[in-house]
Design an enzyme around this catalytic site. Structure first.
Site, PDB file in Angstrom:
ATOM      1  N   LYS A  27       1.782   2.130  -5.163  1.00 31.60           N
ATOM      2  CA  LYS A  27       2.279   1.574  -6.434  1.00 31.60           C
ATOM      3  C   LYS A  27       1.332   1.878  -7.600  1.00 31.60           C
ATOM      4  O   LYS A  27       1.769   2.268  -8.682  1.00 31.60           O
ATOM      5  CB  LYS A  27       2.476   0.047  -6.305  1.00 31.60           C
ATOM      6  CG  LYS A  27       3.493  -0.342  -5.242  1.00 31.60           C
ATOM      7  CD  LYS A  27       3.567  -1.833  -5.033  1.00 31.60           C
ATOM      8  CE  LYS A  27       2.362  -2.436  -4.375  1.00 31.60           C
ATOM      9  NZ  LYS A  27       2.155  -2.034  -2.957  1.00 31.60           N
ATOM     10  N   ASP A  45       0.807  -1.226   0.000  1.00 35.63           N
ATOM     11  CA  ASP A  45       0.000   0.000   0.000  1.00 35.63           C
ATOM     12  C   ASP A  45       0.836   1.271   0.000  1.00 35.63           C
ATOM     13  O   ASP A  45       0.439   2.301   0.545  1.00 35.63           O
ATOM     14  CB  ASP A  45      -0.956   0.023   1.222  1.00 35.63           C
ATOM     15  CG  ASP A  45      -1.877  -1.175   1.233  1.00 35.63           C
ATOM     16  OD1 ASP A  45      -2.195  -1.678   0.154  1.00 35.63           O
ATOM     17  OD2 ASP A  45      -2.273  -1.601   2.335  1.00 35.63           O
ATOM     18  N   GLN A  88       2.039  -5.988  -3.200  1.00 33.53           N
ATOM     19  CA  GLN A  88       2.461  -6.109  -1.799  1.00 33.53           C
ATOM     20  C   GLN A  88       3.738  -5.290  -1.573  1.00 33.53           C
ATOM     21  O   GLN A  88       3.947  -4.323  -2.273  1.00 33.53           O
ATOM     22  CB  GLN A  88       2.675  -7.591  -1.406  1.00 33.53           C
ATOM     23  CG  GLN A  88       1.395  -8.398  -1.308  1.00 33.53           C
ATOM     24  CD  GLN A  88       0.847  -8.825  -2.643  1.00 33.53           C
ATOM     25  OE1 GLN A  88       1.540  -9.415  -3.447  1.00 33.53           O
ATOM     26  NE2 GLN A  88      -0.418  -8.551  -2.897  1.00 33.53           N
ATOM     27  N   GLY A 122      -4.523  -4.227  -3.749  1.00 35.19           N
ATOM     28  CA  GLY A 122      -5.506  -3.182  -4.054  1.00 35.19           C
ATOM     29  C   GLY A 122      -4.709  -1.968  -4.465  1.00 35.19           C
ATOM     30  O   GLY A 122      -4.052  -1.348  -3.631  1.00 35.19           O
ATOM     31  N   HIS A 123      -4.660  -1.679  -5.747  1.00 38.52           N
ATOM     32  CA  HIS A 123      -3.846  -0.578  -6.260  1.00 38.52           C
ATOM     33  C   HIS A 123      -4.756   0.579  -6.675  1.00 38.52           C
ATOM     34  O   HIS A 123      -5.534   0.452  -7.614  1.00 38.52           O
ATOM     35  CB  HIS A 123      -2.987  -1.051  -7.443  1.00 38.52           C
ATOM     36  CG  HIS A 123      -1.957  -2.063  -7.045  1.00 38.52           C
ATOM     37  ND1 HIS A 123      -1.082  -2.644  -7.917  1.00 38.52           N
ATOM     38  CD2 HIS A 123      -1.651  -2.585  -5.826  1.00 38.52           C
ATOM     39  CE1 HIS A 123      -0.280  -3.480  -7.256  1.00 38.52           C
ATOM     40  NE2 HIS A 123      -0.621  -3.469  -5.987  1.00 38.52           N
TER      41      HIS A 123
HETATM   42  P1  GDP Z   1      -0.743   0.357  -3.539  1.00 40.94           P
HETATM   43  O1  GDP Z   1      -1.319  -0.923  -3.079  1.00 40.94           O
HETATM   44  O2  GDP Z   1       0.733   0.426  -3.323  1.00 40.94           O
HETATM   45  O3  GDP Z   1      -1.118   0.704  -4.956  1.00 40.94           O
HETATM   46  O4  GDP Z   1      -1.370   1.510  -2.606  1.00 40.94           O
HETATM   47  P2  GDP Z   1      -2.921   1.629  -2.179  1.00 40.94           P
HETATM   48  O5  GDP Z   1      -3.698   2.098  -3.336  1.00 40.94           O
HETATM   49  O6  GDP Z   1      -3.379   0.406  -1.492  1.00 40.94           O
HETATM   50  O7  GDP Z   1      -2.802   2.723  -1.045  1.00 40.94           O
HETATM   51  C1  GDP Z   1      -2.265   3.991  -1.288  1.00 40.94           C
HETATM   52  C2  GDP Z   1      -3.343   5.032  -0.923  1.00 40.94           C
HETATM   53  O8  GDP Z   1      -2.737   6.287  -0.853  1.00 40.94           O
HETATM   54  C3  GDP Z   1      -4.430   5.157  -1.979  1.00 40.94           C
HETATM   55  O9  GDP Z   1      -5.627   5.517  -1.350  1.00 40.94           O
HETATM   56  C4  GDP Z   1      -3.915   6.283  -2.869  1.00 40.94           C
HETATM   57  O10 GDP Z   1      -4.966   6.968  -3.535  1.00 40.94           O
HETATM   58  C5  GDP Z   1      -3.272   7.162  -1.840  1.00 40.94           C
HETATM   59  N1  GDP Z   1      -2.108   7.948  -2.299  1.00 40.94           N
HETATM   60  C6  GDP Z   1      -1.109   7.591  -3.142  1.00 40.94           C
HETATM   61  N2  GDP Z   1      -0.174   8.548  -3.177  1.00 40.94           N
HETATM   62  C7  GDP Z   1      -0.569   9.522  -2.355  1.00 40.94           C
HETATM   63  C8  GDP Z   1      -0.010  10.775  -1.935  1.00 40.94           C
HETATM   64  O11 GDP Z   1       1.078  11.179  -2.315  1.00 40.94           O
HETATM   65  N3  GDP Z   1      -0.729  11.503  -1.040  1.00 40.94           N
HETATM   66  C9  GDP Z   1      -1.927  11.089  -0.545  1.00 40.94           C
HETATM   67  N4  GDP Z   1      -2.567  11.873   0.321  1.00 40.94           N
HETATM   68  N5  GDP Z   1      -2.483   9.925  -0.908  1.00 40.94           N
HETATM   69  C10 GDP Z   1      -1.807   9.147  -1.782  1.00 40.94           C
HETATM   70  P1  IMO Z   2      -0.861  -4.148  -2.267  1.00 44.99           P
HETATM   71  O1  IMO Z   2      -0.398  -4.696  -3.588  1.00 44.99           O
HETATM   72  C1  IMO Z   2      -0.980  -4.556   2.063  1.00 44.99           C
HETATM   73  C2  IMO Z   2      -1.038  -8.632   3.682  1.00 44.99           C
HETATM   74  C3  IMO Z   2      -2.315  -9.041   4.377  1.00 44.99           C
HETATM   75  C4  IMO Z   2      -1.757 -10.048   5.368  1.00 44.99           C
HETATM   76  C5  IMO Z   2      -0.655 -10.737   4.586  1.00 44.99           C
HETATM   77  C6  IMO Z   2      -1.075 -12.030   3.911  1.00 44.99           C
HETATM   78  O2  IMO Z   2      -2.146  -3.452  -2.307  1.00 44.99           O
HETATM   79  O3  IMO Z   2       0.227  -3.370  -1.617  1.00 44.99           O
HETATM   80  P2  IMO Z   2      -2.646 -12.715   1.886  1.00 44.99           P
HETATM   81  O4  IMO Z   2      -4.003 -12.249   1.477  1.00 44.99           O
HETATM   82  O5  IMO Z   2      -1.604 -12.473   0.859  1.00 44.99           O
HETATM   83  O6  IMO Z   2      -2.666 -14.112   2.389  1.00 44.99           O
HETATM   84  O7  IMO Z   2      -2.267 -11.816   3.170  1.00 44.99           O
HETATM   85  O8  IMO Z   2      -0.250  -9.813   3.595  1.00 44.99           O
HETATM   86  N1  IMO Z   2      -1.226  -8.133   2.293  1.00 44.99           N
HETATM   87  C7  IMO Z   2      -1.168  -6.842   1.958  1.00 44.99           C
HETATM   88  N2  IMO Z   2      -1.020  -5.733   2.721  1.00 44.99           N
HETATM   89  N3  IMO Z   2      -1.063  -4.443   0.726  1.00 44.99           N
HETATM   90  C8  IMO Z   2      -1.187  -5.542  -0.062  1.00 44.99           C
HETATM   91  O9  IMO Z   2      -1.137  -5.481  -1.404  1.00 44.99           O
HETATM   92  C9  IMO Z   2      -1.281  -6.806   0.556  1.00 44.99           C
HETATM   93  N4  IMO Z   2      -1.437  -8.072   0.103  1.00 44.99           N
HETATM   94  C10 IMO Z   2      -1.381  -8.869   1.175  1.00 44.99           C
HETATM   95  O10 IMO Z   2      -2.919  -7.948   5.008  1.00 44.99           O
HETATM   96  O11 IMO Z   2      -1.162  -9.376   6.454  1.00 44.99           O
HETATM   97 MG    MG Z   3      -2.858  -1.601  -1.809  1.00 45.58          MG
END
Ligand code: GDP
Ligand code: IMO
Ligand code: MG
Length: 420
Positions: free
Chosen positions: A16, A13, A222, A40-41
């Protein structure tokens, strides 16, 4: 043109999805190399937020080819839902997306097994997203999996039945209620949709694109600390999230790799169980969660929050060979009088940089305090216009890690990105 890799350096998270979308115009191909619907991207443009789970984050760029690699585990039901919610018509998406025949399928019973295993673990649970990731990768490694290429076999239904019956036998040992029929309907509808898409041996496709001079970006999922080998096992996911995973998850040779872009949040978050040395179980942690909207993009669970951890970044740089750092969510740190950064760990009275093998080791983070900044930076697009103390924060990280920070993200939108 060498293949670049983009991946998370912390616990996932990091942002990415946003950065892959931002960088997509620079590439011809965006290829996801591992993980599955546990990811979840999020990406945001024109005031709309999109969350992708299986589909590479280049999908909104019309002229780009997106590839789901062999290292991904694919749940057809999730795939269908995602395709339907994307926006562009299926006929259009078919031109933009190719799926590896070698990607393993997540079966409905994998999801049930995931939930049964977690239930059994009780308070020792991993905190899995319950998307069937662990059981699907287990079947892959034990050579019991079904793959995307199998859906075109005449006896696919029989194969499915065989695999499911094996899983149901295992489930008999668990006192766990489930409704398989409900999952199965969506799953088979997903299989039908999958049949409309291009499925092929994408290692050849990637090789040909690479040889033809196309620019390829490998998208991780991840984060490094969730890697099955290098994360805080067993509190990890079931795949190799590090840069080496791009080679095995796409069928590309290490010789083809160019840049390794390592993404990190300006602080730390983690969803699920496991060690988190800089975690803040106080009002500062609560404030970070609130300001940063730190709730999981896949499960909606509150993310654990804490200060930036440099031993983690340095470790991630070692195992990934990071060439450039991208710092995300810098805007969330506005308004803190001082910021703490963990520069080393104290374990058993000894100062060390190494992350202990033992998850139960009592780690005391050693902090350095840096001055914060008040300004709202979400509208800034020029590095030199960032507050001096934020530039100081970034330069401190560069000195401490030895890797340059070349992107600073100041908001979730595509445009809220500063290139250096
Ligand atoms: P990912 O799994 O690495 O793609 O990241 P996620 O989407 O799960 O979580 C990142 C969260 O931060 C999302 O809600 C994005 O919309 C938000 N986000 C990404 N970059 C920024 C930033 O620079 N500032 C803020 N405030 N939010 C951001
Ligand atoms: P993105 O790509 C954050 C965590 C879960 C749990 C552990 C194992 O959005 O960054 P699983 O479902 O793989 O068996 O879970 O890994 N986890 C993540 N945490 N971002 C993710 O993906 C994750 N994918 C798995 O919360 O602790
Ligand atoms: Mg994510």
């Amino acid at each position: 043109m060498k293949i670049d890799i983009l991946l998370g350096l912390q616990w996932g998270d990091e942002g990415k999805g946003k950065i892959v979308d931002v960088l997509s115009p620079e590439y011809d191909v965006i290829a996801r190399f591992q993980g599955g619907p546990n990811a979840g991207h999020s990406l945001e443009f024109n005031n709309v937020k999109h969350v992708l789970h299986l589909i590479p984050s280049g999908i909104f760029h019309r002229d780009k080819l997106n590839i789901i690699g062999n290292g991904v585990v694919l749940d057809p039901a999730v795939f269908k839902k995602e395709i339907e919610e994307l926006g562009p018509p299926v006929e259009e998406l078919i031109k933009r997306l190719v799926i590896s025949t070698r990607a393993n399928l997540i079966l409905p019973t994998h999801r049930i097994l995931d939930a049964a295993y977690e239930h059994q673990k009780g308070c020792l649970k991993i905190g899995s997203t319950l998307k069937g990731i662990g059981p699907a990768y287990t079947d892959k490694a034990s050579r019991n999996g079904l793959r995307v290429g199998d859906i075109n076999h005449l006896n696919f239904q029989e194969l499915y039945k065989e695999h499911t019956e094996n899983h149901l036998l295992i489930l008999k040992n668990y006192n766990f209620a489930f409704d398989l029929k409900e999952y199965e309907r969506g799953w088979f509808e997903g299989i039908e949709l999958l049949r409309k898409f291009r499925t092929e041996n994408t290692e050849y496709l990637l090789h040909n694109l690479y040889s033809g001079g196309k620019k390829i970006l490998a998208e991780g999922a991840q984060g490094t600390m969730l890697d099955v080998d290098f994360g805080s096992y067993p509190f990890v996911t079931s795949s190799n999230t590090i840069s080496a995973g791009a080679c095995t998850g796409l069928g590309i040779s290490p010789k083809t790799i160019g840049e390794v872009f390592g993404i990190f949040k300006a602080y730390c978050t983690r969803v699920g169980s496991g060690p988190f040395p800089t975690e803040l179980n106080d009002e500062t942690g609560e404030l970070l969660r609130k300001k940063g909207c730190e709730f999981g993009a896949t499960t909606g669970r509150p993310r654990r929050c804490g200060w930036l951890d440099l031993p983690v970044l340095r470790y991630a740089n070692i195992v990934n060979g990071t060439t450039k750092l991208f710092m995300m969510k810098s805007d969330i740190l506005s308004g803190f009088k001082t910021l703490k950064v963990c520069t080393s760990y104290k374990v058993g009275g000894r100062i060390q940089d190494e992350i202990p093998f033992d998850n139960n080791a009592k780690i005391e983070p050693v902090y350095e305090e840096l001055p914060g900044w008040e300004e709202d930076i979400s509208g800034v697009r020029d590095y030199d216009r960032l507050p001096e103390n934020l530039r100081g924060y970034i330069e401190f990280i560069e000195i401490q890690t030895g890797v340059p920070v070349s992107i600073v993200s100041v908001g979730p939108d595509r445009k809220a990105t500063i290139f250096r």
